[in-house]
Design a protein around this motif. Structure first.
Motif, short mmCIF file in Angstrom:
data_model
loop_
_atom_site.label_atom_id
_atom_site.label_comp_id
_atom_site.label_asym_id
_atom_site.label_seq_id
_atom_site.Cartn_x
_atom_site.Cartn_y
_atom_site.Cartn_z
N UNK A 1 0.49 -1.12 -0.05
CA UNK A 1 0.15 0.17 0.51
C UNK A 1 0.73 0.95 0.17
N UNK A 2 0.31 2.44 -0.46
CA UNK A 2 1.50 3.33 -0.91
C UNK A 2 0.47 4.55 0.10
N UNK A 3 1.09 5.18 1.16
CA UNK A 3 0.67 5.36 2.49
C UNK A 3 0.12 6.83 1.83
N UNK A 4 -0.76 7.24 2.35
CA UNK A 4 -2.05 8.85 2.37
C UNK A 4 -0.63 9.66 2.21
N UNK A 5 -0.97 10.80 1.28
CA UNK A 5 0.23 11.66 1.08
C UNK A 5 1.26 11.64 0.01
N UNK A 6 1.50 10.54 -0.38
CA UNK A 6 2.95 9.55 -1.03
C UNK A 6 2.51 9.02 -2.44
N UNK A 7 3.37 8.73 -3.23
CA UNK A 7 3.54 8.60 -4.40
C UNK A 7 4.37 7.84 -4.84
N UNK A 8 4.00 6.18 -6.10
CA UNK A 8 4.66 5.13 -6.15
C UNK A 8 5.20 5.92 -7.15
N UNK A 9 6.94 6.28 -7.34
CA UNK A 9 6.38 6.15 -8.55
C UNK A 9 7.40 5.51 -9.53
N UNK A 10 6.99 4.32 -10.62
CA UNK A 10 7.93 3.88 -10.57
C UNK A 10 8.62 3.83 -12.34
N UNK A 11 9.89 3.42 -12.37
CA UNK A 11 10.75 4.59 -13.62
C UNK A 11 10.11 3.02 -15.17
N UNK A 12 10.66 3.66 -16.15
CA UNK A 12 10.76 2.93 -16.99
C UNK A 12 11.69 1.80 -16.69
N UNK A 13 11.47 0.64 -17.92
CA UNK A 13 11.90 -0.41 -17.91
C UNK A 13 11.49 -1.80 -15.74
N UNK A 14 11.68 -1.34 -15.53
CA UNK A 14 10.58 -2.01 -14.15
C UNK A 14 10.16 -2.72 -14.17
N UNK A 15 9.77 -3.80 -13.41
CA UNK A 15 9.51 -5.20 -13.52
C UNK A 15 8.85 -5.45 -12.41
N UNK A 16 7.44 -5.63 -12.25
CA UNK A 16 6.65 -6.16 -10.99
C UNK A 16 5.56 -6.98 -11.14
N UNK B 1 -5.90 9.60 -0.91
CA UNK B 1 -4.43 10.37 -0.77
C UNK B 1 -3.12 10.48 -1.42
N UNK B 2 -2.94 9.42 -2.50
CA UNK B 2 -1.75 8.62 -2.49
C UNK B 2 -1.88 8.68 -3.65
N UNK B 3 -0.48 8.65 -4.71
CA UNK B 3 -0.96 8.65 -6.25
C UNK B 3 0.25 7.25 -6.46
N UNK B 4 -0.19 6.59 -7.97
CA UNK B 4 0.72 6.13 -8.43
C UNK B 4 1.05 6.72 -9.63
N UNK B 5 2.19 6.99 -10.17
CA UNK B 5 3.20 7.04 -11.69
C UNK B 5 4.28 6.23 -12.11
N UNK B 6 3.18 5.12 -13.25
CA UNK B 6 3.78 4.50 -13.65
C UNK B 6 4.43 5.83 -15.23
N UNK B 7 5.79 5.62 -15.16
CA UNK B 7 6.54 6.43 -15.85
C UNK B 7 7.05 5.40 -16.92
N UNK B 8 6.66 4.42 -18.32
CA UNK B 8 7.70 4.04 -18.81
C UNK B 8 7.69 4.71 -19.98
N UNK B 9 8.51 4.08 -20.81
CA UNK B 9 8.16 4.40 -22.73
C UNK B 9 8.31 3.50 -23.23
#
Length: 521
Positions: free
Chosen positions: A205-220, A233-241
């Motif tokens: 879980x991404x906590x309230x007020x925080x942002x999870x940034x996932x960089x290009x090329x990441x593998x989950x 209050x949290x944010x997800x940014x998936x930054x693939x290219x």
């Protein structure tokens, strides 16, 4: 009397005959065993995660019953492999018998800790051998496994009670204890890089007020019943290219299960979902592949925010056992999105909301059983535990320059409960849609295909000419009915397709510009 004598004579003959057989006289093997394969590849495994079970068949093709004096792993008890020979587990075996013209199975597994080896550099090729007999009769079968290092994210476990940590979530200012195994990500864990894969056990879980940034090329990679939760209050940014190599997808962010064996590469329902909680904000996903989940993306709430709750672009969602994207009274913008193979709907906008999809291919060629819903489902209600309908506005649902197709018919369902207090607004513009109603089952204003306020410049039931729906290849060919049928107003807003090809001059429908398929020989 004669029958009795005949019976006694027959039984006596069989006893004498069987006593002369040599079925149970085993000769030592002479190095003439044959095998179903000369190397057992256990595919790629993550460190400390057990492999699947692989098998090797050992044949005695001679006319004699034989005994193999020894079967063992080359590294002996130090080997990281485990064997099961003819039903017995171990690493060293003696006097293994095989009847003439017969065979036995050997099963192989492994669990390897990459940290036991020096300088693995993220990967380690682990090898051993199964040795049959010795000296001049020695025969070998190679064992090969690629071990991959990873970052593990998992809930805490009480060593005394064995209880696994569960999530407590902030919902509307109230702390709610859940039964979901998992934990909140630490501040040091809020950026996922492409240096190592990430293995998630339970819900991270991404906590309230925080942002999870996932960089290009990441593998989950997610274990069963695991996923991501983006809290209030949290944010997800998936930054693939964009990836130049469409096989490696080196710059794309990939979400999938934690089993890497080929048999699991397209198996639906291996993990949970990416869950955007009501109150999470400004979520974005760009150049991602999300596959083999239960629900690819679950988005709740925030239908009337200043910006959409989720913007998803240039992304693919495949093999979801329930829904590809499930929106519940939420707001989603999709551009160059491809969805296929969902056990229910590929996209469902339920309990109203705000949805805008442009140049998307929303298909459903599910073949793992019956599915209840079409590729696209829109409704304005949900039923509570007493079967009472709760209504909400479908403020807008616009599909522009899209392909909506599949192996069922029809592939859109507009499930409205009419009420003067709520709205139900939608429009399909310049789309290729599978919708045939030969039995007049779909009536009412919502299905009046001549109403240009709802349906404008659409094509119905013509062939999209997809490359290979079974392989999730939804690029279209020259013969597609979607070729050159796009509205330039929409294509100018999204000037390149999902493969970064310009579409401004002669836009096709869907996420791809058409190509010429090679001719079969």
């Amino acid at each position: 009397m004669k029958r009795s004598l005949y019976f006694i004579f027959t039984i006596s003959f069989l006893i004498l005959w069987s006593s002369c057989r040599k079925d149970f006289e085993f000769s030592p093997s002479t190095g003439n065993l044959e095998f179903s394969k000369d190397t057992v590849y256990l595919d790629t495994v993550f460190t400390n995660i057990g492999s699947s079970t692989y098998n090797l068949k050992v044949y005695n093709k001679s006319d004699d019953d034989i005994v193999i004096p020894s079967v063992k792993l080359g590294l002996g008890d130090a080997s990281e492999y485990r064997l099961n020979v003819d039903g017995i587990s171990g690493k060293t075996f003696e006097n293994i018998k095989i009847l003439a013209k017969d065979s036995i199975f050997i099963f192989v597994e492994t669990t390897i800790d990459i940290n036991n080896f020096s300088n693995p550099n993220g990967n380690y090729l682990y090898t051993d051998q199964i040795e049959f007999d010795s000296n001049s009769n020695l025969q070998k079968v190679e064992l090969v496994t690629l071990v991959q290092d990873a970052v593990f994210i998992y809930p805490n476990r009480d060593n005394t009670t064995k209880v696994i940590e569960t999530l407590t979530l902030n919902v509307g200012g109230e702390l709610i204890e859940t039964e979901l195994q998992g934990r909140e990500l630490l501040n040091t864990e809020l950026t996922f890089t492409n240096e190592k894969p990430y293995i998630v056990y339970g819900f991270a879980a991404v906590p309230n007020g925080e942002t999870l940034n996932i960089n290009a090329g990441a593998r989950l990679h997610f274990h069963s019943n695991s996923g991501l939760i983006i809290s209030e209050g949290a944010t997800l940014n998936v930054n693939g290219s964009f990836s130049n190599d469409q096989n490696l997808l080196e710059n794309e962010v990939i979400f999938e299960g934690d089993r890497l064996e080929p048999n699991f590469s397209n198996t639906p329902g291996q993990w949970g979902t990416i869950w955007l909680f009501d109150g999470s904000i400004n979520n974005s996903i760009n150049y991602a592949t999300i596959k083999n989940a239960t629900v690819g993306i679950l988005s709740d709430g925030n239908p009337n925010g200043a910006t959409e709750k989720l913007k998803i672009s240039n992304s693919q969602i495949y093999n979801s056992s329930n829904f590809g994207i499930l929106g519940r009274n939420t707001s989603i913008t999709g551009e160059n999105v491809v969805i296929n193979n969902s056990g229910q709907s590929s996209f469902a906008g339920t309990l109203g909301g705000v949805y805008n999809f442009t140049h998307c291919t929303i298909a459903n060629y599910w073949n793992n059983g019956f599915r209840q819903f079409p590729s696209v489902l829109l409704n304005n209600f949900v039923t509570d535990e007493n079967n009472n309908a709760i209504l909400a506005d479908l403020t807008e649902a616009n599909f522009n320059n899209c392909i909506i197709y599949g192996n069922d018919n029809p592939e859109i369902l507009l499930d409205e409960i009419e009420d003067s207090e709520v709205t139900f607004n939608f429009k399909f513009t310049n789309c290729l849609i599978r919708f045939e109603d030969n039995n007049n089952n779909f009536t009412g204003d919502n299905y009046n295909l001549e109403n240009t306020n709802l349906y404008e410049n659409n094509i119905f039931n013509e062939d999209p000419n997809f490359k290979d729906v079974e392989l999730n290849q939804f690029i279209i060919g020259d013969e597609s009915a979607a070729t050159n049928k796009g509205n330039v107003l929409f294509s100018s807003q999204i000037p390149t397709d999902i493969l970064n090809i310009n579409r401004t001059n002669s836009p096709d429908l869907g996420a791809y510009q058409h190509v010429t398929f090679p001719k079969d020989d």
